[in-house]
Design an enzyme around this catalytic site. Structure first.
Site, short mmCIF file in Angstrom:
data_model
loop_
_atom_site.label_atom_id
_atom_site.label_comp_id
_atom_site.label_asym_id
_atom_site.label_seq_id
_atom_site.Cartn_x
_atom_site.Cartn_y
_atom_site.Cartn_z
N TYR A 21 -1.56 -2.41 0.82
CA TYR A 21 -2.26 -3.44 1.58
C TYR A 21 -3.72 -3.07 1.83
CZ TYR A 21 2.50 -4.90 2.96
OH TYR A 21 3.82 -5.28 2.98
N HIS B 47 8.10 2.01 -1.40
CA HIS B 47 7.82 0.58 -1.47
C HIS B 47 8.67 -0.14 -2.52
CE1 HIS B 47 4.41 -2.45 -0.50
NE2 HIS B 47 5.51 -3.10 -0.78
#
Length: 256
Positions: free
Chosen positions: A38, A96
């Site tokens: 992000y 992730h």
């Protein structure tokens, strides 16, 4: 360490300023979720530092991207994330995706070492299949603390929830508002009308009604932050939940 995951946390993908983070904490959020990919761990850290909420009361979670999952990369990357977040310990650190440099026999022991060193409080996984989950459970010393997966009225995986129930860890539902499409689902709209609320609130209530699911919708304004937090208080009856379950449409927002 078992992370404290309330029914509604804050997903921070796309948040580029610290103010929404601080506001979220002010109105009652206690779970902040970010990720290396992000690019906003420092922003989340600034919002956390600007808040009067006790650090010990907040679960701070981040995720290692697929390019940092080699055994030798896990530790340095996690420590860099902790520095960016401004925390002594990452409460919950996820893999992730089980892709790229991910190797269960190398990646997961490196995560265990971070737990042993106190850099990480608990290890989570994200976007795993059942086989991936089973392998992680075999290799990890620390129990899986959470599995983060896409879950909303247009896409959900009952087998992942069943695995979580069987093995005693929460499912963290990302994109619970279906990427803004909750209001396009007739069953969701009808339930919202029955309760005098919004389709978005119903989507969150539907998700959190599913044991053992917690959610992390993104929001930036105080109004939306409060609305998402309150949505978990809406009680849907079994028929309403079943009607949304029966939506005959699969729309995965974040496929491989």
């Amino acid at each position: 360490m078992d992370p404290n995951l309330p029914p509604v946390g804050l997903g921070t993908m796309g948040i580029e300023e610290p103010e929404p983070i601080a506001t979220a904490l002010e109105v009652g959020y206690r779970h902040l979720d970010t990720a290396r990919i992000y690019g906003n761990e420092a922003v989340v850290g600034e919002g956390l530092a600007a808040s009067d909420v006790e650090r010990a009361d907040v679960t701070v979670a981040t995720k290692l991207w697929i390019d940092a999952l080699a055994g030798d990369d896990v530790g340095p990357t996690a420590r860099e994330s902790a520095e960016l977040l401004g925390v002594d310990r990452i409460d919950l650190l996820y893999v992730h995706r089980p892709r790229g440099a991910y190797d269960p026999e190398a990646t997961l022991p490196a995560l265990d070492r971070l737990v042993d060193a106190g850099v990480v409080g608990a290890v989570g996984v994200s976007n795993f299949e059942v086989d991936d989950l089973d392998r992680a459970r075999e290799v990890l010393d620390a129990p899986i603390a959470a599995h983060q997966t896409e879950l909303h009225p247009l896409y959900h995986r009952p087998e992942l929830l069943e695995h979580a129930r069987e093995h005693g860890y929460p499912v963290v539902a990302y994109s619970p508002l279906a990427g803004g499409k909750a209001g396009e689902v007739d069953a969701v709209v009808e339930v919202a009308e029955n309760h005098g609320t919004t389709p978005e609130a119903v989507a969150i209530a539907w998700a959190t009604a599913k044991e053992p699911v917690v959610t992390i919708p993104k929001a930036s304004t105080e109004r939306h932050l409060r609305a998402n937090l309150a949505a978990a208080e809406i009680e849907l009856d079994p028929e309403e939940i079943a009607a949304i379950d029966a939506v005959d449409r699969e729309e995965e927002l974040y496929p491989e």
